[in-house]
Design a protein around this motif. Structure first.
Motif, PDB file in Angstrom:
ATOM      1  N   GLY A 125      54.732  50.275  36.336  1.00 25.70           N
ATOM      2  CA  GLY A 125      55.517  49.302  37.003  1.00 25.70           C
ATOM      3  C   GLY A 125      56.348  50.164  38.229  1.00 25.70           C
ATOM      4  N   ASP A 126      57.420  49.702  38.948  1.00 23.65           N
ATOM      5  CA  ASP A 126      57.931  50.473  39.996  1.00 23.65           C
ATOM      6  C   ASP A 126      59.334  50.860  39.300  1.00 23.65           C
ATOM      7  N   ARG A 145      63.895  56.116  39.422  1.00 21.84           N
ATOM      8  CA  ARG A 145      63.405  55.574  40.519  1.00 21.84           C
ATOM      9  C   ARG A 145      64.673  55.268  41.593  1.00 21.84           C
ATOM     10  N   ALA A 148      61.786  54.389  47.101  1.00 23.70           N
ATOM     11  CA  ALA A 148      60.303  55.043  47.095  1.00 23.70           C
ATOM     12  C   ALA A 148      60.207  56.565  46.352  1.00 23.70           C
ATOM     13  N   GLY A 264      57.777  52.720  34.373  1.00 23.62           N
ATOM     14  CA  GLY A 264      56.712  53.541  35.426  1.00 23.62           C
ATOM     15  C   GLY A 264      55.532  54.199  34.663  1.00 23.62           C
TER      16      GLY A 264
END
Length: 326
Positions: A125-126, A145, A148, A264
């Motif tokens: 995932g982000d 995170r 970016a 992530g």
């Protein structure tokens, strides 16, 4: 040109790197016995004297606490001092990092061949990413995170309290407390944990010690003997000890995933996982990783990968010092 190092009490890896586009290219790498050198600066001088490269900056992952740009390595007579190292390489910038912090910086430098994916059907995932690394100790790091970017945060989570999940693990905690009144995760989910778990199983009558295994234990590294025999399946007590270790490592990795909310992914590094990889693939590790009650569904979505590259800390130190990727 970047000078990077992974500095430990037994051995030190030194390397020279250059950033070529999105990749770091190693010019040369050496492994040196740390105790053979009177100072860290003398080690660096000898390494650089082997070639004509002149680094413009340097970074080192250190297996020890860092305070005001200095770290005293356990079991060594010398310390790593950023100011002294800077002078030794021509007053260039020098950064000192916690060893797991350095390893975390190296994750983006890995190729698919340097990773074993335990959850090939899952995509990251982000969110945040976590790294857990059992070796002599139990290291942890969190990559937070920020848009970016992933910002690396060192952690001392390996020293959190060991939390048993069933009667056997509660008995193990009580057994280890006879030697260490305060039992951290690192006491059990790291190298010394193999012999501690094996001794617990034998001393409490849960398993029997075979003559062959007792001879093997007496002839060398007890932790290595237990882990090797357990992976081979050549001794029932050792095999059960390794299976218990794998389950406890999975639980610790799952706890870190919850703390970091690591959607992530979780990376499992350190010196131990590549040696017990067949056991990590059997399913016990992932079941323990995911067995978190109401949060099981979240953990079932978290990718888990094993790092089989032993120079992760060195690459990470180089990545920290390198110019940004282009």
């Amino acid at each position: 040109m970047i000078l990077a190092g992974d500095v430990g009490g037994t051995k030190t890896l030194l390397g020279l790197f250059e950033r070529e586009g999105r990749r770091l290219r190693a010019s040369r790498i050496s492994i040196l016995a740390s105790a053979d050198w009177p100072t860290f600066e003398s080690m660096i001088a000898a390494f650089l004297a082997e070639g004509r490269e002149r680094p413009r900056r340097a970074a080192f992952g250190i297996a020890g606490p860092i305070f005001r740009g200095r770290s005293q390595i356990v079991n060594l007579r010398w310390a790593v001092d950023a100011h002294k190292v800077s002078r030794a390489i021509g007053n260039k910038p020098v950064a000192l990092l916690n060893d797991l912090e350095a390893s975390a910086h190296g994750l983006n430098e890995l190729t698919p061949r340097q990773i074993v994916n335990l959850t090939p059907g899952l995509k990251p995932g982000d969110g945040n990413v976590a790294l857990i690394s059992p070796g002599t100790g139990l290291g942890m790091a969190i990559l937070v995170r920020d848009g970016a970017r992933l910002l690396v945060s060192a952690s001392e989570g390996g020293h959190a309290d060991f939390a048993p999940r069933d009667a056997d693990e509660a008995a193990l905690l009580e057994y280890v407390q006879r030697r260490h009144p305060r039992v951290s995760q690192e006491r059990i989910v790291a190298g010394p944990g193999f012999s501690a778990i094996y001794d617990f199983l034998v001393d409490t009558g849960r398993e029997k010690a075979s003559p062959a295994m007792l001879e093997r234990l007496a002839s060398g590294d007890r932790n290595a003997a237990v882990s090797e025999a357990g992976v081979e399946g050549s001794d029932p007590a050792a095999e059960r000890a390794v299976e218990m270790f794998v389950s406890l490592l999975g639980a610790a990795a799952g706890n870190l995933a919850l703390v970091a909310k690591a959607s992530g992914g979780v990376f499992v590094g350190g010196g131990i996982p590549p040696r017990i990889l067949p056991k990590l693939r059997e399913g016990t590790f992932l079941e323990s990783f995911r067995a978190k009650g109401r949060l099981r569904r979240f953990l079932e979505s978290v990718p888990v990968k094993v790092v089989v590259e032993p120079r992760l800390g060195l690459f990470g130190a180089a990545a920290h010092a390198a110019p940004p990727r282009t």
